[in-house]
Write a protein that holds these residues in place. Structure first.
Motif, mmCIF file in Angstrom:
data_model
loop_
_atom_site.group_PDB
_atom_site.id
_atom_site.type_symbol
_atom_site.label_atom_id
_atom_site.label_comp_id
_atom_site.label_asym_id
_atom_site.label_seq_id
_atom_site.Cartn_x
_atom_site.Cartn_y
_atom_site.Cartn_z
ATOM 1 N N TRP A 56 0.944 -12.085 44.100
ATOM 2 C CA TRP A 56 -0.485 -12.713 43.721
ATOM 3 C C TRP A 56 -1.011 -12.085 42.921
ATOM 4 C CZ3 TRP A 56 -1.615 -17.474 44.489
ATOM 5 C CH2 TRP A 56 -3.075 -17.839 44.097
ATOM 6 N N VAL A 60 -2.627 -13.791 39.589
ATOM 7 C CA VAL A 60 -4.099 -13.831 38.994
ATOM 8 C C VAL A 60 -4.311 -13.412 37.815
ATOM 9 C CG1 VAL A 60 -6.334 -13.199 39.743
ATOM 10 C CG2 VAL A 60 -4.861 -14.081 41.565
ATOM 11 N N TYR A 64 -5.703 -15.175 34.842
ATOM 12 C CA TYR A 64 -7.062 -14.687 34.351
ATOM 13 C C TYR A 64 -7.053 -14.216 32.670
ATOM 14 C CZ TYR A 64 -11.152 -11.716 34.106
ATOM 15 O OH TYR A 64 -12.496 -11.114 33.831
ATOM 16 N N TYR A 71 -12.741 -15.417 34.000
ATOM 17 C CA TYR A 71 -12.915 -16.159 35.403
ATOM 18 C C TYR A 71 -13.647 -17.347 35.040
ATOM 19 C CZ TYR A 71 -13.892 -17.144 39.953
ATOM 20 O OH TYR A 71 -13.965 -17.797 41.334
ATOM 21 N N THR A 75 -9.432 -20.443 37.760
ATOM 22 C CA THR A 75 -8.430 -19.517 37.737
ATOM 23 C C THR A 75 -7.503 -19.501 38.997
ATOM 24 O OG1 THR A 75 -10.112 -18.377 36.501
ATOM 25 C CG2 THR A 75 -8.501 -17.050 37.432
ATOM 26 N N SER A 76 -8.378 -19.701 40.030
ATOM 27 C CA SER A 76 -7.459 -19.682 41.308
ATOM 28 C C SER A 76 -6.349 -20.794 41.303
ATOM 29 C CB SER A 76 -8.274 -19.703 42.484
ATOM 30 O OG SER A 76 -9.215 -18.982 42.663
ATOM 31 N N ASN A 77 -6.710 -21.925 40.969
ATOM 32 C CA ASN A 77 -5.657 -22.926 40.813
ATOM 33 C C ASN A 77 -4.619 -22.768 39.807
ATOM 34 O OD1 ASN A 77 -7.121 -24.404 42.549
ATOM 35 N ND2 ASN A 77 -8.200 -25.570 41.013
ATOM 36 N N ALA A 79 -3.676 -19.527 39.088
ATOM 37 C CA ALA A 79 -2.796 -18.374 39.712
ATOM 38 C C ALA A 79 -1.878 -18.874 40.671
ATOM 39 C CB ALA A 79 -3.940 -17.419 40.326
#
Length: 155
Positions: A56, A60, A64, A71, A75-77, A79
């Motif tokens: 993970w 990320v 990123y 950021y 970014t989370s999507n 990742a």
């Protein structure tokens, strides 16, 4: 009346309470025909969570640095998408992700000992949904591994 034994069984969980009552569960992987320890034994949860954290973190970092250029809410999507692609491609071809290799575990199919790309795809989709990975059986396999008929073993 001394309630320490009742409290101790509650704190240690239902498995310990059943074992105290005389139930024999055997070791993790016994029903699958795997050894109790050493190579090809079931990977312990600590190793699996460590490998997940490394994978993970790598996902990320890629999202990123290379995709969102800093950021942002996306970014989370990204990742998650990178994690999915990493999992499908590496588990489907060589049997482990970079994090799994670092922690000395690999994914194998129960019948053949190798994971084909379709099985890796099913496993990765369920892993990205998160809920199937949080439901474990007595051997320590997540629901995503049970449905894909795979198991994580030590190298």
């Amino acid at each position: 009346m001394d309630n320490r034994q009742a409290i101790g069984s509650w704190l240690s969980g239902p498995r310990a309470a059943m074992e105290d009552a005389g139930a024999d569960f055997g070791y993790r992987g016994e029903q699958l025909g795997l050894p109790e320890s050493g190579p090809n034994s079931i990977a312990r949860p600590g190793r699996r969570l460590g490998a997940l954290a490394v994978d993970w973190g790598l996902s990320v970092l890629i999202a990123y640095g290379l995709i969102t250029d800093g950021y942002s809410p996306a970014t989370s999507n990204w990742a998650l998408l990178v994690f999915f692609a990493l999992s499908v491609l590496t588990v489907g071809t060589i049997g482990f992700t970079p994090g799994k290799r670092l922690f000395g575990i690999r994914v194998v199919a129960l019948e053949t000992g190798t994971v084909n790309p379709l099985r890796a795809l099913v496993r990765s989709v369920l892993l990205c949904l998160a809920i199937p990975a949080l439901v474990w059986d007595r051997d320590g396999r997540g629901l995503h591994d049970r449905l894909a008929r795979t198991v994580e073993v030590r190298i």
